[in-house]
Scaffold this motif. Structure first.
Motif, mmCIF file in Angstrom:
data_model
loop_
_atom_site.group_PDB
_atom_site.id
_atom_site.type_symbol
_atom_site.label_atom_id
_atom_site.label_comp_id
_atom_site.label_asym_id
_atom_site.label_seq_id
_atom_site.Cartn_x
_atom_site.Cartn_y
_atom_site.Cartn_z
ATOM 1 N N ALA A 64 0.911 -1.226 0.058
ATOM 2 C CA ALA A 64 0.192 0.139 0.107
ATOM 3 C C ALA A 64 0.915 1.178 0.118
ATOM 4 N N ARG A 65 2.090 1.145 0.981
ATOM 5 C CA ARG A 65 2.741 2.404 0.868
ATOM 6 C C ARG A 65 3.255 2.756 -0.389
ATOM 7 N N ASN A 66 3.868 1.342 -1.123
ATOM 8 C CA ASN A 66 4.758 1.502 -2.426
ATOM 9 C C ASN A 66 3.687 2.281 -3.545
ATOM 10 N N PHE A 67 2.404 1.991 -3.212
ATOM 11 C CA PHE A 67 1.393 2.472 -4.249
ATOM 12 C C PHE A 67 1.241 3.895 -4.190
ATOM 13 N N ALA A 68 1.261 4.304 -2.870
ATOM 14 C CA ALA A 68 1.157 5.750 -2.625
ATOM 15 C C ALA A 68 2.606 6.760 -3.142
ATOM 16 N N LYS A 69 3.832 5.985 -3.133
ATOM 17 C CA LYS A 69 4.953 6.556 -3.538
ATOM 18 C C LYS A 69 4.814 6.659 -5.028
ATOM 19 N N MET A 70 4.473 5.560 -5.757
ATOM 20 C CA MET A 70 4.357 5.975 -7.249
ATOM 21 C C MET A 70 3.226 6.756 -7.556
ATOM 22 N N ASP A 71 2.296 6.820 -6.791
ATOM 23 C CA ASP A 71 1.073 7.752 -7.191
ATOM 24 C C ASP A 71 1.833 9.096 -6.848
ATOM 25 N N GLN A 72 2.316 9.233 -5.870
ATOM 26 C CA GLN A 72 2.916 10.854 -5.514
ATOM 27 C C GLN A 72 3.917 11.327 -6.643
ATOM 28 N N ARG A 73 4.709 10.258 -7.080
ATOM 29 C CA ARG A 73 5.770 10.499 -8.159
ATOM 30 C C ARG A 73 5.052 10.960 -9.552
ATOM 31 N N ALA A 74 3.953 10.035 -9.758
ATOM 32 C CA ALA A 74 3.108 10.188 -11.048
ATOM 33 C C ALA A 74 2.411 11.517 -11.089
ATOM 34 N N THR A 75 1.960 12.047 -9.987
ATOM 35 C CA THR A 75 1.295 13.266 -9.838
ATOM 36 C C THR A 75 2.024 14.540 -9.452
ATOM 37 N N ASN A 76 3.349 14.290 -9.303
ATOM 38 C CA ASN A 76 4.411 15.521 -8.758
ATOM 39 C C ASN A 76 3.832 16.014 -7.484
ATOM 40 N N TYR A 77 3.455 15.193 -6.289
ATOM 41 C CA TYR A 77 2.811 15.408 -5.251
ATOM 42 C C TYR A 77 3.930 16.265 -4.533
ATOM 43 N N GLU A 78 3.616 17.288 -3.884
ATOM 44 C CA GLU A 78 4.607 18.259 -3.164
ATOM 45 C C GLU A 78 5.060 17.815 -1.548
ATOM 46 N N LEU A 79 4.134 17.130 -1.077
ATOM 47 C CA LEU A 79 4.565 16.736 0.342
ATOM 48 C C LEU A 79 5.058 15.264 0.339
ATOM 49 N N PRO A 80 6.307 14.973 0.909
ATOM 50 C CA PRO A 80 6.750 13.620 0.899
ATOM 51 C C PRO A 80 6.226 12.956 2.193
ATOM 52 N N LYS A 81 5.003 12.619 2.067
ATOM 53 C CA LYS A 81 4.530 11.888 3.521
ATOM 54 C C LYS A 81 3.408 10.942 3.016
ATOM 55 N N LEU A 82 3.731 9.573 3.556
ATOM 56 C CA LEU A 82 2.615 8.728 3.058
ATOM 57 C C LEU A 82 1.629 8.507 3.831
ATOM 58 N N HIS A 83 1.624 8.781 5.244
ATOM 59 C CA HIS A 83 0.717 8.341 6.146
ATOM 60 C C HIS A 83 -0.717 9.415 5.765
ATOM 61 N N ASN A 84 -1.797 8.724 5.688
ATOM 62 C CA ASN A 84 -2.994 9.583 5.290
ATOM 63 C C ASN A 84 -3.156 10.070 3.896
ATOM 64 N N TYR A 85 -2.291 9.447 3.052
ATOM 65 C CA TYR A 85 -2.390 9.982 1.735
ATOM 66 C C TYR A 85 -3.615 9.156 1.210
ATOM 67 N N ILE A 86 -4.273 9.935 0.371
ATOM 68 C CA ILE A 86 -5.569 9.394 -0.329
ATOM 69 C C ILE A 86 -5.496 8.982 -1.658
ATOM 70 N N MET A 87 -5.687 7.786 -2.126
ATOM 71 C CA MET A 87 -5.409 7.536 -3.661
ATOM 72 C C MET A 87 -6.742 7.121 -4.219
ATOM 73 N N SER A 88 -7.161 7.628 -5.258
ATOM 74 C CA SER A 88 -8.398 7.483 -5.877
ATOM 75 C C SER A 88 -8.447 5.751 -6.550
ATOM 76 N N VAL A 89 -9.515 5.212 -6.786
ATOM 77 C CA VAL A 89 -9.578 3.928 -7.321
ATOM 78 C C VAL A 89 -9.070 4.054 -8.993
ATOM 79 N N ASP A 90 -9.452 5.115 -9.367
ATOM 80 C CA ASP A 90 -8.885 5.418 -10.810
ATOM 81 C C ASP A 90 -7.377 5.732 -10.977
ATOM 82 N N HIS A 91 -6.792 6.190 -9.954
ATOM 83 C CA HIS A 91 -5.252 6.084 -9.847
ATOM 84 C C HIS A 91 -4.624 4.864 -9.680
ATOM 85 N N PHE A 92 -5.240 4.212 -8.928
ATOM 86 C CA PHE A 92 -5.072 2.830 -8.806
ATOM 87 C C PHE A 92 -4.792 1.968 -9.834
#
Length: 407
Positions: free
Chosen positions: A209-237
């Motif tokens: 689950a954490r690795n999916f968050a990391k991949m999604d953050q990189r794909a979307t250029n997410y600015e906060l390097p924090k995984l806890h409480n990161y929300i990922m939509s089913v479409d992104h997954f």
């Protein structure tokens, strides 16, 4: 002051953390280590933990014992999960651990593992109705939470390591292998009627689950390097799932954010999460960086501080007080903080007809006021900027990531 070592020996990795409880009852993370040991490798075929896995674990445990001696840690809570639970040589392995290191490690049941994961989530994410899944190397624990209470939980013996071995998805799996894997996972989860079509968010614990968050953050250029409480939509997954399951092994490793040590397990782990998404009808996955280890700590903390329960009623207030407590005696002028907070909230209330903001914004302002001067611990000059950075990155629970940045 008290220090507690926590060891979590799973089927894929072993983790070691040191928590400190100060005299004022504030707690903080002092140290952590993680090593991939693949204890569950080959377990589904042989029924035993391999000698290689045992030796890797023993090397880590000897190091952890040394760290505890150096840090003068007297208390250690050490638990083993599915791999040791299911292995015929599990008891023999635990006996060797105790004889060689002096560490007493206990095997916990799948139900207790699920409960500890629930404690880790409910005390750090402000949600009331959701489904928790904790995907490990040899099992997945699931807990249905309604109105903040765990109403159903169970452990299913499927995990990223065991599924990878069973279906050979570590290399370049074809469509048939992935279809067989998905069918098998769906069959294993099919009897769990209380997850069907619940249409609630799912909360993911564990490395996949954490690795999916990391991949999604990189794909979307997410600015906060924090995984806890990161929300990922089913479409992104689903987008990432397609990338993972259609690329060759070499190209899969090139996906930004995918851990190199997890690239061989990610296909099997992804299949489990996708199946959970489809069976529940969930719109999004909330990634939790807190789980079993935090649950163990909260139990110990509640006992140590004589609290009525290891669950906290107001997790935001508790985490703010705890964070300020870790700075106590350094910069905290509590009377000043209280006065600034009182005036800020009073201004908000009196001017509400003009600004039109509601109770949630009031809470964010109140939290900002309570912590507005913490940056002085870095430097008095420009301490407002330091405070803003600290508030954005502090272990505050009860806010979304966006709300924490706004605060």
């Amino acid at each position: 002051m008290e220090k507690l070592a926590i060891i979590d020996m799973g089927s894929n990795s072993i983790r070691f953390v040191v928590m400190q409880i100060a005299d004022n009852k504030s707690y903080s993370l002092q140290y952590q280590e993680k090593e991939t040991i693949r204890l569950g490798h080959g377990l589904s075929q042989t029924g035993v933990i391999s000698e290689e896995g045992i030796e890797k674990a023993m090397t880590c445990l000897h190091v952890y014992k040394h760290i505890m001696e150096v840090m003068d840690i007297k208390k250690c809570c050490a638990v083993a999960t599915a791999a040791v639970r299911n292995a015929s040589n599990g008891e023999e392995f635990l006996k060797r651990i105790n004889e060689e290191t002096g560490i007493t490690m206990s095997v916990i049941t799948g139900e207790r593992e699920a409960y500890l994961g629930y404690l880790g989530v409910i005390n750090t994410i402000a949600m009331k109705d959701f489904l928790i899944f904790d995907l490990g190397g040899a099992s997945v624990e699931m807990t249905l939470v309604r109105n903040g209470e765990a109403v159903h939980s169970l452990s299913v013996p499927i995990g990223a390591v065991t599924l990878t071995e069973k279906f050979g998805t570590q290399g370049n799996p074809d469509e048939d292998a992935i279809a067989s894997l998905t069918k098998f996972v769906r069959k294993k989860l099919g009897d769990v009627d209380w997850i069907q079509d619940i249409n609630l968010p799912i909360v993911g614990i564990g490395g996949t689950a954490r690795n999916f968050a990391k991949m999604d953050q990189r794909a979307t250029n997410y600015e906060l390097p924090k995984l806890h409480n990161y929300i990922m939509s089913v479409d992104h997954f689903d987008t990432l799932y397609y990338e993972i399951t259609t690329r060759s092994s070499a190209n899969r490793k090139k996906i930004p954010g995918l851990s190199s040590e997890r690239s061989d397990l990610i296909v099997a782990g992804a299949a489990v999460i996708k199946t959970i998404f489809e069976m529940t009808g969930s719109p999004e996955m909330v990634v939790s960086g807190c789980g079993l280890r935090e649950g163990l700590f909260y139990e110990h903390y509640a006992d140590c501080c004589h609290l009525p329960s290891p669950r906290f009623s107001d997790i935001l207030d508790f985490s703010v007080r705890n964070f300020l407590g870790t700075l106590s005696g350094v910069i905290i002028n509590q009377a000043h903080y209280d006065q600034v907070t009182r005036i800020a909230v009073k201004l908000f209330d009196e001017l509400q007809p003009l600004h039109g903001y509601g109770p949630r914004q009031r809470l964010l302002l109140q939290t900002a006021a309570r912590m507005h001067d913490v940056g002085k611990i870095i430097n008095f000059y420009d301490h407002a900027r330091h405070s803003a950075f600290m508030i954005a990155h502090a272990p505050l629970y009860g806010l979304t990531q966006l709300e924490q940045i706004i605060t």
